[in-house]
Design a protein around this motif. Structure first.
Motif, short mmCIF file in Angstrom:
data_model
loop_
_atom_site.label_atom_id
_atom_site.label_comp_id
_atom_site.label_asym_id
_atom_site.label_seq_id
_atom_site.Cartn_x
_atom_site.Cartn_y
_atom_site.Cartn_z
N ARG A 205 0.87 -1.18 0.00
CA ARG A 205 0.00 0.00 0.00
C ARG A 205 0.90 1.22 0.00
O ARG A 205 1.82 1.31 0.81
N ASP A 222 -8.29 -1.18 4.04
CA ASP A 222 -8.06 -0.08 3.12
C ASP A 222 -8.07 -0.60 1.69
O ASP A 222 -7.35 -1.54 1.35
N HIS A 224 -6.79 0.50 -0.90
CA HIS A 224 -5.59 0.81 -1.68
C HIS A 224 -4.53 -0.29 -1.63
O HIS A 224 -3.52 -0.20 -2.32
#
Length: 259
Positions: A205, A222, A224
């Motif tokens: 990430r 998350d 991402h």
């Protein structure tokens, strides 16, 4: 077969990276979600981190499970760093080496971890022994495959290889000698991270220009987080991440930037 993580970015308490996330490295020690071999990582752990102005990292390692170490909980609450490498260990075979067998291994400014196993160890690695000067072979910190892999990587680093080249060439060399090996390697010098995905999960990430995390698996939800394809060499800094297929020569990879 171990879980590991490396971070580069603004200074953070170790606990914010390793303890507090919902699926932190501490939780992965007893409940990994994407580990392809083994189920519990209770055979030791270690954390290495860099202090401002000091290129040589500090380490804290223990032979037991991370969840049982109350001193680490206290340390992680107050120690801050902008460059970290940590690992929890599931031993391939029992050894008497204790915390010496726990990653991260270290020399000078480098920290290293191996998630995986050299297939057919130690017989399969015997042809590679000649790659190391006798004094380096006799100086192995532990009698494990990971310590031997680190010796091969470290010899290349000392010979002038960049981090990514040292990892890529070592993986291809070991895979040639022991084709069924799992060789997810993780290396940092405090400013750059190099890693390989070879037989187990690897994710990253990044917030380009600010921070990058490379880990065996995401520690939160998350969106991402990006999975690294198998047989890939990753190079990362605070600026971002580069990926290159490991089938290509590691000395001159064709790299594409990732965001």
């Amino acid at each position: 077969m171990c879980r590991h993580l490396a971070y580069l970015g603004p200074e953070e308490p170790l606990g914010r990276l390793l303890v507090e996330p919902p699926h932190s490295l501490v939780r992965q020690s007893w409940e990994p979600q994407r580990q392809r071999s083994g189920t519990v990582n209770a055979d030791g752990f270690g954390v290495g981190w860099y202090a401002p102005g000091d290129p040589v990292p500090a380490r804290y390692r223990r032979a037991g499970p991370i969840w049982a170490d109350l001193s680490f909980t206290d340390l992680a609450r107050v120690v801050r760093s902008g460059a970290v490498l940590a690992a929890v260990r599931d031993a391939t075979a029992a050894t008497p080496d204790g915390e010496a067998a726990a990653a991260p291994f270290a020399s000078g400014r480098w920290l290293f971890s191996h998630n995986g196993a050299v297939a057919g160890w130690p017989d399969s690695a015997a042809p590679l022994v000649s790659e190391l000067p006798p004094v380096e072979l006799l100086s192995l910190e532990a009698r494990t495959d990971s310590a031997f892999v680190w010796a091969l990587v470290l010899h290349r680093l000392r010979s002038g290889d960049e981090l990514d080249q040292a990892l890529g060439e070592t993986v291809l060399q070991l895979a040639g000698a022991a084709p069924a090996s799992r060789l997810n390697l993780l290396l940092t010098d405090g400013t750059t991270i190099a890693a390989t995905a070879w037989g187990d999960s690897l994710w990253y990430r990044t917030e380009p220009g600010r921070s990058t995390v490379v880990a065996s698996e995401p520690y939160d939800d998350d969106p991402h987080w990006q999975e690294v394809p198998d047989r890939t060499l990753l190079t990362a800094s605070r600026a971002g991440v580069l990926l290159a297929p490991l089938e290509e020569p590691a000395s001159a990879p064709s790299k594409e930037p990732c965001t």
